[in-house]
Scaffold this active site. Structure first.
Site, PDB file in Angstrom:
ATOM      1  N   GLU A  75       3.529  -1.400  -3.275  1.00  0.00           N
ATOM      2  CA  GLU A  75       2.862  -2.579  -2.717  1.00  0.00           C
ATOM      3  C   GLU A  75       3.425  -3.859  -3.345  1.00  0.00           C
ATOM      4  O   GLU A  75       3.609  -4.864  -2.656  1.00  0.00           O
ATOM      5  CB  GLU A  75       1.350  -2.499  -2.914  1.00  0.00           C
ATOM      6  CG  GLU A  75       0.586  -3.602  -2.225  1.00  0.00           C
ATOM      7  CD  GLU A  75       0.750  -3.620  -0.718  1.00  0.00           C
ATOM      8  OE1 GLU A  75       0.937  -4.725  -0.153  1.00  0.00           O
ATOM      9  OE2 GLU A  75       0.696  -2.552  -0.074  1.00  0.00           O
ATOM     10  N   GLU A  82       8.304  -9.387   1.385  1.00  0.00           N
ATOM     11  CA  GLU A  82       7.660 -10.308   2.323  1.00  0.00           C
ATOM     12  C   GLU A  82       7.858 -11.758   1.889  1.00  0.00           C
ATOM     13  O   GLU A  82       8.151 -12.627   2.710  1.00  0.00           O
ATOM     14  CB  GLU A  82       6.167 -10.005   2.425  1.00  0.00           C
ATOM     15  CG  GLU A  82       5.847  -8.724   3.167  1.00  0.00           C
ATOM     16  CD  GLU A  82       4.362  -8.400   3.168  1.00  0.00           C
ATOM     17  OE1 GLU A  82       3.596  -9.044   2.428  1.00  0.00           O
ATOM     18  OE2 GLU A  82       3.975  -7.493   3.923  1.00  0.00           O
ATOM     19  N   ASP A 102       9.023  -4.750   8.087  1.00  0.00           N
ATOM     20  CA  ASP A 102       8.556  -3.476   8.643  1.00  0.00           C
ATOM     21  C   ASP A 102       9.005  -2.300   7.775  1.00  0.00           C
ATOM     22  O   ASP A 102       8.240  -1.364   7.537  1.00  0.00           O
ATOM     23  CB  ASP A 102       9.059  -3.287  10.076  1.00  0.00           C
ATOM     24  CG  ASP A 102       8.396  -4.224  11.075  1.00  0.00           C
ATOM     25  OD1 ASP A 102       7.420  -4.903  10.702  1.00  0.00           O
ATOM     26  OD2 ASP A 102       8.873  -4.271  12.230  1.00  0.00           O
TER      27      ASP A 102
END
Length: 135
Positions: A75, A82, A102
């Site tokens: 994560e 991101e 993605d």
């Protein structure tokens, strides 16, 4: 001659304590800004509590903790990807940026799936045994 932000250079951390502080700040930032990270942590804590309740063996603890930490690490990596994509694209859509995001999200999904498999393998037999003892 004034320097704009693109000309600024950063130096490599030469002190362990400074590196540690930056790393801890990164972890704090992910927990503060990412709802999914807080969800993963909550699920990890629930799994650890279940581990104590079901008195896991040391080998079972190793699998459980591996799965939890892999999800948390993935994560963090996903969030880093991101942020880099958003920085490079200045928050505008770009098809390659979408692919990167993605794929990073897919890595988190696979790791979370691995964690679920570990949880099922560890806890379902113990729950099944308790149900058989009661019935």
């Amino acid at each position: 001659m004034p320097m704009d932000s693109k000309d600024k250079r950063t130096e490599k951390n030469k002190h362990f304590i400074a590196s540690l502080e930056f790393a801890l700040q990164g972890i704090k930032t992910v927990f503060k800004e990412e709802r999914n990270m807080r969800t993963h942590l909550l699920m990890g804590v629930a799994a650890i509590i279940a581990g104590f309740v079901f008195q896991l063996a040391i080998s079972e603890w190793l699998w459980l903790l591996l799965a939890i930490f892999l999800v948390l690490v993935m994560e963090i990596i996903n969030t880093a990807f991101e942020n880099v994509v958003d920085m490079v694209t200045d928050f505008h859509f770009h098809p390659i940026g979408k692919k990167i995001k993605d794929m990073a999200a897919g890595a988190v999904l696979l790791t979370a799936g691995f964690a679920v498999v570990i949880a099922v393998l560890l806890f379902v037999p113990k729950i099944w045994q308790i149900l058989q003892d009661i019935l």
